[in-house]
Scaffold this motif. Structure first.
Motif, PDB file in Angstrom:
ATOM      1  N   GLU A 180      32.443 -11.440 -19.766  1.00  0.00           N
ATOM      2  CA  GLU A 180      32.490 -10.032 -19.373  1.00  0.00           C
ATOM      3  C   GLU A 180      33.851  -9.427 -19.706  1.00  0.00           C
ATOM      4  OE1 GLU A 180      31.402  -9.558 -15.303  1.00  0.00           O
ATOM      5  OE2 GLU A 180      29.472 -10.543 -15.587  1.00  0.00           O
ATOM      6  N   TYR A 181      33.843  -8.180 -20.163  1.00  0.00           N
ATOM      7  CA  TYR A 181      35.075  -7.505 -20.550  1.00  0.00           C
ATOM      8  C   TYR A 181      34.885  -6.008 -20.350  1.00  0.00           C
ATOM      9  CZ  TYR A 181      39.260  -6.436 -23.283  1.00  0.00           C
ATOM     10  OH  TYR A 181      40.490  -5.999 -23.684  1.00  0.00           O
ATOM     11  N   THR A 182      35.948  -5.330 -19.955  1.00  0.00           N
ATOM     12  CA  THR A 182      35.902  -3.880 -19.774  1.00  0.00           C
ATOM     13  C   THR A 182      36.770  -3.218 -20.836  1.00  0.00           C
ATOM     14  OG1 THR A 182      35.593  -4.130 -17.392  1.00  0.00           O
ATOM     15  CG2 THR A 182      36.320  -1.964 -18.181  1.00  0.00           C
ATOM     16  N   ILE A 183      36.168  -2.292 -21.576  1.00  0.00           N
ATOM     17  CA  ILE A 183      36.878  -1.517 -22.595  1.00  0.00           C
ATOM     18  C   ILE A 183      37.137  -0.131 -22.018  1.00  0.00           C
ATOM     19  CG2 ILE A 183      36.759  -0.529 -24.908  1.00  0.00           C
ATOM     20  CD1 ILE A 183      34.544  -2.546 -25.554  1.00  0.00           C
ATOM     21  N   HIS A 184      38.347   0.368 -22.187  1.00  0.00           N
ATOM     22  CA  HIS A 184      38.667   1.737 -21.773  1.00  0.00           C
ATOM     23  C   HIS A 184      38.756   2.601 -23.025  1.00  0.00           C
ATOM     24  CE1 HIS A 184      39.951  -0.621 -18.283  1.00  0.00           C
ATOM     25  NE2 HIS A 184      39.525   0.437 -17.617  1.00  0.00           N
ATOM     26  N   VAL A 185      37.929   3.638 -23.076  1.00  0.00           N
ATOM     27  CA  VAL A 185      37.832   4.493 -24.263  1.00  0.00           C
ATOM     28  C   VAL A 185      38.146   5.933 -23.874  1.00  0.00           C
ATOM     29  CG1 VAL A 185      36.289   5.327 -26.070  1.00  0.00           C
ATOM     30  CG2 VAL A 185      36.013   3.002 -25.189  1.00  0.00           C
ATOM     31  N   GLU A 186      39.023   6.552 -24.649  1.00  0.00           N
ATOM     32  CA  GLU A 186      39.280   7.970 -24.439  1.00  0.00           C
ATOM     33  C   GLU A 186      39.597   8.629 -25.772  1.00  0.00           C
ATOM     34  OE1 GLU A 186      42.392   7.821 -21.491  1.00  0.00           O
ATOM     35  OE2 GLU A 186      43.951   7.800 -23.001  1.00  0.00           O
ATOM     36  N   LYS A 187      39.257   9.910 -25.860  1.00  0.00           N
ATOM     37  CA  LYS A 187      39.596  10.730 -27.019  1.00  0.00           C
ATOM     38  C   LYS A 187      40.502  11.838 -26.528  1.00  0.00           C
ATOM     39  CE  LYS A 187      35.658  10.047 -30.041  1.00  0.00           C
ATOM     40  NZ  LYS A 187      34.703  10.709 -30.912  1.00  0.00           N
ATOM     41  N   ARG A 188      41.428  12.226 -27.352  1.00  0.00           N
ATOM     42  CA  ARG A 188      42.407  13.252 -26.984  1.00  0.00           C
ATOM     43  C   ARG A 188      41.724  14.536 -26.539  1.00  0.00           C
ATOM     44  NH1 ARG A 188      45.239  14.572 -31.854  1.00  0.00           N
ATOM     45  NH2 ARG A 188      45.625  12.350 -31.882  1.00  0.00           N
ATOM     46  N   GLU A 189      40.628  14.904 -27.217  1.00  0.00           N
ATOM     47  CA  GLU A 189      39.964  16.176 -26.943  1.00  0.00           C
ATOM     48  C   GLU A 189      39.114  16.147 -25.674  1.00  0.00           C
ATOM     49  OE1 GLU A 189      39.279  14.305 -29.691  1.00  0.00           O
ATOM     50  OE2 GLU A 189      40.511  15.231 -31.206  1.00  0.00           O
ATOM     51  N   CYS A 190      38.743  14.971 -25.198  1.00  0.00           N
ATOM     52  CA  CYS A 190      37.806  14.855 -24.070  1.00  0.00           C
ATOM     53  C   CYS A 190      38.545  14.770 -22.738  1.00  0.00           C
ATOM     54  CB  CYS A 190      36.921  13.632 -24.253  1.00  0.00           C
ATOM     55  SG  CYS A 190      36.009  13.666 -25.817  1.00  0.00           S
ATOM     56  N   ALA A 191      37.885  15.200 -21.672  1.00  0.00           N
ATOM     57  CA  ALA A 191      38.516  15.292 -20.357  1.00  0.00           C
ATOM     58  C   ALA A 191      38.585  13.959 -19.624  1.00  0.00           C
ATOM     59  CB  ALA A 191      37.750  16.297 -19.504  1.00  0.00           C
ATOM     60  N   TYR A 192      37.739  13.003 -19.986  1.00  0.00           N
ATOM     61  CA  TYR A 192      37.662  11.757 -19.231  1.00  0.00           C
ATOM     62  C   TYR A 192      37.891  10.532 -20.107  1.00  0.00           C
ATOM     63  CZ  TYR A 192      35.577  14.502 -15.491  1.00  0.00           C
ATOM     64  OH  TYR A 192      35.350  15.427 -14.512  1.00  0.00           O
ATOM     65  N   CYS A 193      38.244   9.464 -19.432  1.00  0.00           N
ATOM     66  CA  CYS A 193      38.314   8.134 -20.035  1.00  0.00           C
ATOM     67  C   CYS A 193      37.059   7.395 -19.567  1.00  0.00           C
ATOM     68  CB  CYS A 193      39.566   7.410 -19.543  1.00  0.00           C
ATOM     69  SG  CYS A 193      39.669   5.691 -20.043  1.00  0.00           S
ATOM     70  N   LEU A 194      36.469   6.634 -20.447  1.00  0.00           N
ATOM     71  CA  LEU A 194      35.246   5.914 -20.126  1.00  0.00           C
ATOM     72  C   LEU A 194      35.546   4.425 -20.027  1.00  0.00           C
ATOM     73  CD1 LEU A 194      32.204   6.426 -19.758  1.00  0.00           C
ATOM     74  CD2 LEU A 194      31.936   5.994 -22.189  1.00  0.00           C
ATOM     75  N   ALA A 195      35.200   3.808 -18.900  1.00  0.00           N
ATOM     76  CA  ALA A 195      35.346   2.365 -18.715  1.00  0.00           C
ATOM     77  C   ALA A 195      33.982   1.737 -19.000  1.00  0.00           C
ATOM     78  CB  ALA A 195      35.798   2.036 -17.305  1.00  0.00           C
ATOM     79  N   ILE A 196      33.900   0.937 -20.058  1.00  0.00           N
ATOM     80  CA  ILE A 196      32.631   0.335 -20.493  1.00  0.00           C
ATOM     81  C   ILE A 196      32.645  -1.153 -20.206  1.00  0.00           C
ATOM     82  CG2 ILE A 196      31.136  -0.117 -22.467  1.00  0.00           C
ATOM     83  CD1 ILE A 196      32.400   2.367 -23.813  1.00  0.00           C
ATOM     84  N   ASN A 197      31.663  -1.624 -19.447  1.00  0.00           N
ATOM     85  CA  ASN A 197      31.501  -3.058 -19.207  1.00  0.00           C
ATOM     86  C   ASN A 197      30.629  -3.633 -20.313  1.00  0.00           C
ATOM     87  OD1 ASN A 197      32.981  -3.070 -16.819  1.00  0.00           O
ATOM     88  ND2 ASN A 197      31.197  -2.411 -15.644  1.00  0.00           N
ATOM     89  N   THR A 198      31.150  -4.634 -21.018  1.00  0.00           N
ATOM     90  CA  THR A 198      30.425  -5.258 -22.119  1.00  0.00           C
ATOM     91  C   THR A 198      30.697  -6.764 -22.108  1.00  0.00           C
ATOM     92  OG1 THR A 198      29.991  -5.153 -24.504  1.00  0.00           O
ATOM     93  CG2 THR A 198      32.271  -4.858 -23.809  1.00  0.00           C
ATOM     94  N   THR A 199      30.255  -7.456 -23.127  1.00  0.00           N
ATOM     95  CA  THR A 199      30.574  -8.876 -23.265  1.00  0.00           C
ATOM     96  C   THR A 199      31.226  -9.104 -24.620  1.00  0.00           C
ATOM     97  OG1 THR A 199      28.348  -9.344 -24.093  1.00  0.00           O
ATOM     98  CG2 THR A 199      28.725  -9.731 -21.757  1.00  0.00           C
ATOM     99  N   ILE A 200      32.212  -9.984 -24.636  1.00  0.00           N
ATOM    100  CA  ILE A 200      32.889 -10.389 -25.859  1.00  0.00           C
ATOM    101  C   ILE A 200      32.824 -11.912 -25.945  1.00  0.00           C
ATOM    102  CG2 ILE A 200      34.466  -8.422 -25.848  1.00  0.00           C
ATOM    103  CD1 ILE A 200      36.646 -10.373 -24.810  1.00  0.00           C
ATOM    104  N   CYS A 201      33.141 -12.463 -27.100  1.00  0.00           N
ATOM    105  CA  CYS A 201      33.213 -13.916 -27.246  1.00  0.00           C
ATOM    106  C   CYS A 201      34.617 -14.368 -26.882  1.00  0.00           C
ATOM    107  CB  CYS A 201      32.888 -14.332 -28.684  1.00  0.00           C
ATOM    108  SG  CYS A 201      31.153 -14.104 -29.078  1.00  0.00           S
ATOM    109  N   ALA A 202      34.687 -15.330 -25.984  1.00  0.00           N
ATOM    110  CA  ALA A 202      35.985 -15.842 -25.558  1.00  0.00           C
ATOM    111  C   ALA A 202      35.832 -17.305 -25.169  1.00  0.00           C
ATOM    112  CB  ALA A 202      36.517 -15.038 -24.376  1.00  0.00           C
ATOM    113  N   GLY A 203      36.900 -18.035 -25.339  1.00  0.00           N
ATOM    114  CA  GLY A 203      36.886 -19.423 -24.911  1.00  0.00           C
ATOM    115  C   GLY A 203      37.617 -20.339 -25.869  1.00  0.00           C
ATOM    116  N   PHE A 204      37.463 -21.614 -25.630  1.00  0.00           N
ATOM    117  CA  PHE A 204      38.188 -22.652 -26.347  1.00  0.00           C
ATOM    118  C   PHE A 204      37.318 -23.252 -27.447  1.00  0.00           C
ATOM    119  CE2 PHE A 204      38.881 -27.244 -26.734  1.00  0.00           C
ATOM    120  CZ  PHE A 204      40.181 -27.253 -27.181  1.00  0.00           C
ATOM    121  N   CYS A 205      37.913 -23.412 -28.618  1.00  0.00           N
ATOM    122  CA  CYS A 205      37.257 -24.109 -29.723  1.00  0.00           C
ATOM    123  C   CYS A 205      38.157 -25.254 -30.160  1.00  0.00           C
ATOM    124  CB  CYS A 205      37.021 -23.167 -30.908  1.00  0.00           C
ATOM    125  SG  CYS A 205      35.821 -21.880 -30.570  1.00  0.00           S
TER     126      CYS A 205
END
Length: 134
Positions: free
Chosen positions: A26-51
């Motif tokens: 699980e990972y949270t990405i914070h996305v914002e654009k200069r022109e937009c009023a809000y920042c969006l916190a998106i919960n997603t999944t990424i690949c992580a771990g030991f190889c």
């Protein structure tokens, strides 16, 4: 100690060191654009771990291809799109992001992964935050 327990312990230690622990996380990405009023916190999944990787002491004696390190990377992924709230009409309010379905240990593919370890960047919002749980 019984022989079964000793053998199980040795097997576990041996297998535990060679097994890879690469999985969707699980990972949270914070996305914002200069022109937009809000920042969006998106919960997603990424690949992580030991190889498991090996570093040869005789680097001059081995082919370069044998020295490449395995990384935890996408085996299967899909893209989802989120709407950033508070954007004016002239701005495209959509943000597409990858979602890890499954992961593997393998060579880093620069077509869809950042293979360079940069200094840690902060992942935060500078504007009021909206949560998008996909």
């Amino acid at each position: 100690m019984s022989p079964f327990i000793v053998i199980s312990l040795l097997f576990g230690l041996t297998f535990g060191q060679t097994a890879s622990l690469c999985a969707p996380s699980e990972y949270t990405i914070h996305v914002e654009k200069r022109e937009c009023a809000y920042c969006l916190a998106i919960n997603t999944t990424i690949c992580a771990g030991f190889c498991m990787t090996r570093d040869s002491n005789g680097k001059k004696l081995v082919l370069k291809s044998a020295l490449s390190q395995n990384v935890c990377t996408y085996k299967e992924m899909l893209y989802q799109t989120a709407l950033i709230p508070g954007c004016p009409r002239h701005t495209i309010p959509y943000y597409s992001y990858p979602v890890a379905v499954s992961c593997k240990c393998g060579k880093c593919n620069t077509d869809y992964s950042d293979c360079v370890h940069e200094k840690v960047r902060t992942n935060y919002c500078t504007k009021p935050q909206k949560l998008c749980d996909m």
